[in-house]
Design an enzyme around this catalytic site. Structure first.
Site, mmCIF file in Angstrom:
data_model
loop_
_atom_site.group_PDB
_atom_site.id
_atom_site.type_symbol
_atom_site.label_atom_id
_atom_site.label_comp_id
_atom_site.label_asym_id
_atom_site.label_seq_id
_atom_site.Cartn_x
_atom_site.Cartn_y
_atom_site.Cartn_z
ATOM 1 C CD GLU A 256 119.030 89.277 58.269
ATOM 2 O OE1 GLU A 256 120.054 88.108 58.617
ATOM 3 O OE2 GLU A 256 119.226 90.095 57.525
ATOM 4 C CB CYS B 230 122.768 88.066 56.529
ATOM 5 S SG CYS B 230 121.363 88.567 55.604
#
Length: 467
Positions: free
Chosen positions: A230, A264
């Protein structure tokens, strides 16, 4: 970095240093995780549920202390730190509630007769490499499903989060986890590379930068290890002409400036259609100018410092590059003159392809606002990124919003809300944003042996003829 260290980004004060692991300690951690797997893989599902449930209870009991720890380590405002602990509690409870169902055998129809089932079993010790921006949440979404699967965990946390890392390990110890089921290890990057390659490790999960993901994937690939990555994001926040502008602005502030923009999946590129651009920018400017920046320990503070002076340095370089090439600073655009790691909430317009801010992830409190003509141009700009983590669409026309959602090259789309996360919803992206999914039932399906067990139909009786 020689030491794992707590350095308070709100004050610049160095708090505590922790030595990295020795070679002997790394080997002991690997031995413990591998040995624990040989028992945990056969543990009763009820025992796994009990462990996760007890972990959730201990997070709840220690909520205030845990939240204060990450406020000190990485500057998260205390109210947001408390919400992170609450999210973690929900994740462990979610897998305690739903994990047994996700592990149920799946019966298959067999053309040739007999029976067949697919059974999900743990793979072995899984190595997690976690970041500093959500010190508890990132670990929970990795550890909870894997422990439910029967895997064991070896965890390398970010160098600036040693105290939260130790607090997590202590919770598992106090919850009664078998020795070696969850092992924290303060490794160097070189030691981490050796751990990935070690034959006892059966998979690697990393949440971090694109650069770190590429390095981890390369080592794992050479050693035939599965990875979940990720990575970064430059998520689009699209405001269509049918949007409720006041609501869109509220969600934009939450989506960009929560955790000082250090997520993110934060909204980073605001793509606004011509019809509402002026109204949106005016209201957004007013809202961003009113953000309360200050002591992260204060419950009314919305935005604290960034995580480190180095993070401020990097963001400053990106913004200064844009300004030098003609971008307009609507709000902010500079450091705050305070000890520690402070940067102003910032809005930029007029960002063009030759600027770093056009293509790079801005991991901090800077919003880039783009004006586009219509939905088609919005889609084109949203997809013109090497990243593909998530996107947000603001529109009261849900047909148009769903049509746009289908056209966006991302792993997650939210309509009429800020980007976020929840235990039951899959999290992950495409393109340079990573590989694999976490959370929900999909988080249970990454590091498992999906084993087929087939039982053939009985053989027909044999008639023997004896002369």
């Amino acid at each position: 970095m020689t030491f794992y260290a707590v350095s308070n980004p709100a004050t610049g004060e160095s708090v505590q240093e922790y030595p990295t692991a020795t070679t002997v300690e790394v080997e002991a951690a690997l031995i413990a995780a591998a040995a624990a797997f040989e028992n945990w893989r056969y543990s009763a599902i009820a025992d796994r549920v009990s462990l996760l449930r007890r972990v959730a209870e201990l997070y709840a009991a220690r909520r205030d202390t845990l939240a204060a720890t990450i406020t000190r380590e990485m500057g998260k405002p205390i109210s947001q730190a408390e919400l992170e602990v609450d999210l973690v509690i929900s994740i462990y409870n979610y897998y305690a509630d739903n994990g047994p169902g996700f592990l149920q055998d799946e019966a298959l129809n067999v053309v040739g007769g007999g029976t067949a089932v697919v059974r999900k079993e743990g793979l072995g010790p899984i190595f997690g490499i976690m970041p500093w921006n959500y010190p508890y949440y990132q670990v929970a979404r990795f550890a909870a499903p894997n422990l439910m699967n029967g895997n064991t965990i070896l965890l390398k946390h970010a160098p600036q989060c040693p105290e939260s890392a130790l607090a997590i390990e202590q919770i598992f110890r106090d919850a009664g986890a078998p020795h070696g089921a969850y092992v924290n290890i303060f490794t160097t990057n070189e030691q981490a590379a050796l751990i990935i390659a070690d034959r006892r490790i059966q998979g690697v999960s990393l949440t971090g930068s694109e650069r770190a993901g590429a390095v981890v994937a390369e080592i794992a690939g050479r050693n035939l290890k599965k990875v979940v990555l990720e990575l970064g994001g430059s998520d689009a926040f699209v405001v269509l002409e049918s949007a409720n502008v006041a609501h869109a602005v509220e969600q934009a502030v939450l989506g960009r400036f929560g955790n000082a923009g250090q997520a993110c999946n934060a909204a980073k590129r605001f793509i606004v259609t011509e019809a509402v651009y002026g109204d949106f920018l005016a209201q957004f400017t007013t809202a961003v100018s009113a953000i309360r920046v200050g002591d992260p320990r204060h419950p009314e503070t919305f935005m604290g410092p960034m995580s480190s002076v180095a993070a401020v340095d990097g963001l400053s370089e990106q913004v200064d590059d844009a300004i030098s090439k003609g971008a307009t600073v609507v709000v902010g655009g500079a450091r705050l003159d305070l000890p520690g790691a402070w940067y102003q909430p910032t809005i930029l317009t007029g960002v063009t392809p030759e600027m770093r801010a056009y293509t790079e992830e801005l991991f901090g409190p800077v919003a880039v606002v783009h004006r586009v003509e219509d939905e088609d141009e919005a889609v084109e700009l949203a997809n013109a990124s090497a990243y593909g983590l998530g996107a947000a669409i603001q529109s009261t026309d849900l047909v148009a919003a769903e049509r746009m959602a289908d056209r966006l090259q991302v792993g997650m789309v939210v309509v009429n809300a800020a980007p976020g996360t929840s235990a039951e919803l899959p999290f992950g992206g495409v393109k340079r944003s990573g590989i694999g999914r976490e959370l929900g039932k999909y988080g249970m399906e990454e590091f498992v042996n999906t084993k087929l067990i087939r039982i053939a139909p009985p053989l027909p009786p044999t008639t023997l003829s004896i002369d």
